[in-house]
Design a protein around this motif. Structure first.
Motif, PDB file in Angstrom:
ATOM      1  N   GLU A 179       0.828  -1.208   0.000  1.00 54.05           N
ATOM      2  CA  GLU A 179       0.000   0.000   0.000  1.00 54.05           C
ATOM      3  C   GLU A 179       0.865   1.262   0.000  1.00 54.05           C
ATOM      4  O   GLU A 179       0.580   2.219  -0.727  1.00 54.05           O
ATOM      5  CB  GLU A 179      -0.929   0.014   1.218  1.00 54.05           C
ATOM      6  N   ASP A 230      -4.503  -0.633  -3.401  1.00 50.77           N
ATOM      7  CA  ASP A 230      -5.283   0.466  -2.835  1.00 50.77           C
ATOM      8  C   ASP A 230      -5.390   0.339  -1.325  1.00 50.77           C
ATOM      9  O   ASP A 230      -5.286  -0.760  -0.761  1.00 50.77           O
ATOM     10  CB  ASP A 230      -6.696   0.494  -3.423  1.00 50.77           C
ATOM     11  N   ARG A 231      -5.642   1.476  -0.683  1.00 51.28           N
ATOM     12  CA  ARG A 231      -5.788   1.506   0.774  1.00 51.28           C
ATOM     13  C   ARG A 231      -6.972   0.669   1.226  1.00 51.28           C
ATOM     14  O   ARG A 231      -6.927   0.014   2.265  1.00 51.28           O
ATOM     15  CB  ARG A 231      -5.944   2.939   1.251  1.00 51.28           C
ATOM     16  N   GLU A 232      -8.053   0.667   0.448  1.00 58.41           N
ATOM     17  CA  GLU A 232      -9.244  -0.096   0.814  1.00 58.41           C
ATOM     18  C   GLU A 232      -8.949  -1.597   0.857  1.00 58.41           C
ATOM     19  O   GLU A 232      -9.430  -2.309   1.735  1.00 58.41           O
ATOM     20  CB  GLU A 232     -10.398   0.185  -0.161  1.00 58.41           C
ATOM     21  N   SER A 254      -6.776  -2.248   3.917  1.00 56.03           N
ATOM     22  CA  SER A 254      -7.559  -2.135   5.153  1.00 56.03           C
ATOM     23  C   SER A 254      -8.508  -3.307   5.347  1.00 56.03           C
ATOM     24  O   SER A 254      -8.893  -3.616   6.473  1.00 56.03           O
ATOM     25  CB  SER A 254      -8.361  -0.835   5.147  1.00 56.03           C
ATOM     26  N   SER A 255      -8.906  -3.958   4.269  1.00 63.23           N
ATOM     27  CA  SER A 255      -9.847  -5.074   4.393  1.00 63.23           C
ATOM     28  C   SER A 255      -9.170  -6.377   4.808  1.00 63.23           C
ATOM     29  O   SER A 255      -9.849  -7.338   5.174  1.00 63.23           O
ATOM     30  CB  SER A 255     -10.581  -5.284   3.064  1.00 63.23           C
TER      31      SER A 255
END
Length: 128
Positions: free
Chosen positions: A69, A75-77, A80-81
C-alpha cells in the motif's frame, strides 16, 4: 558483553530504518514473527491453544500488504480489508477444528493478530 550486543542490535536497527523499503519490511516481519512465537509460548504455558500458524501467516500478509500500500501497488481499501478477513479466517479455523477452540484460544489469537501484527504494520506506514 550486553553492551556490545546492545550496540550491534542498535546499529543493525539504525541501518534497517535508514535503508527502508523491503529491508525495513522484512525486519518488521521478522520481529513480529519472533514476538508472536514468544507470546504464543506464554499463552500455551497457561493452557491456551491459539492458532499459531494461521496467525503468523495472517500477520505476515498484513505487513506485506501494508508495504504494498505504501508503495502504491495496492489500494488503501484493499489493504484495510485484510485485517477483518484474517480475523474471520482465524476464528473460522479455530471453530472448525475436530475439537473446537475455546473463547480463550480465539481471544489469544486475535489479540496476537492485533497487537503483534496490525500495530507493527504502522511502523511501515510511519517509515514511508
Amino acid at each position: 558483553m550486553r553492551l556490545r550486543s546492545g550496540l550491534l542490535i542498535g546499529i543493525f536497527g539504525l541501518i534497517v530504518v535508514i535503508l527502508g523499503g523491503w529491508y525495513f519490511t522484512i525486519a518488521v516481519a521478522l520481529l513480529t514473527y519472533l514476538a508472536l512465537l514468544e507470546f504464543f509460548r506464554m499463552a500455551e504455558f497457561t493452557g491456551i491453544k491459539p492458532a499459531t500458524k494461521t496467525t503468523l501467516v495472517s500477520c505476515f500478509i498484513i505487513i506485506i500488504s501494508t508495504y504494498l500500500e505504501t508503495i502504491g501497488f495496492i489500494d488503501r481499501e484493499i489493504s484495510s480489508s485484510i485485517l477483518p478477513i484474517c480475523s474471520v479466517g482465524i476464528c473460522t479455523w479455530l471453530l472448525l477444528q475436530p475439537k473446537p477452540g475455546t473463547i480463550s484460544d480465539i481471544a489469544a489469537s486475535i489479540f496476537g493478530l492485533l497487537y503483534l501484527g496490525f500495530l507493527p504494520s504502522y511502523w511501515i506506514k510511519l517509515r514511508a
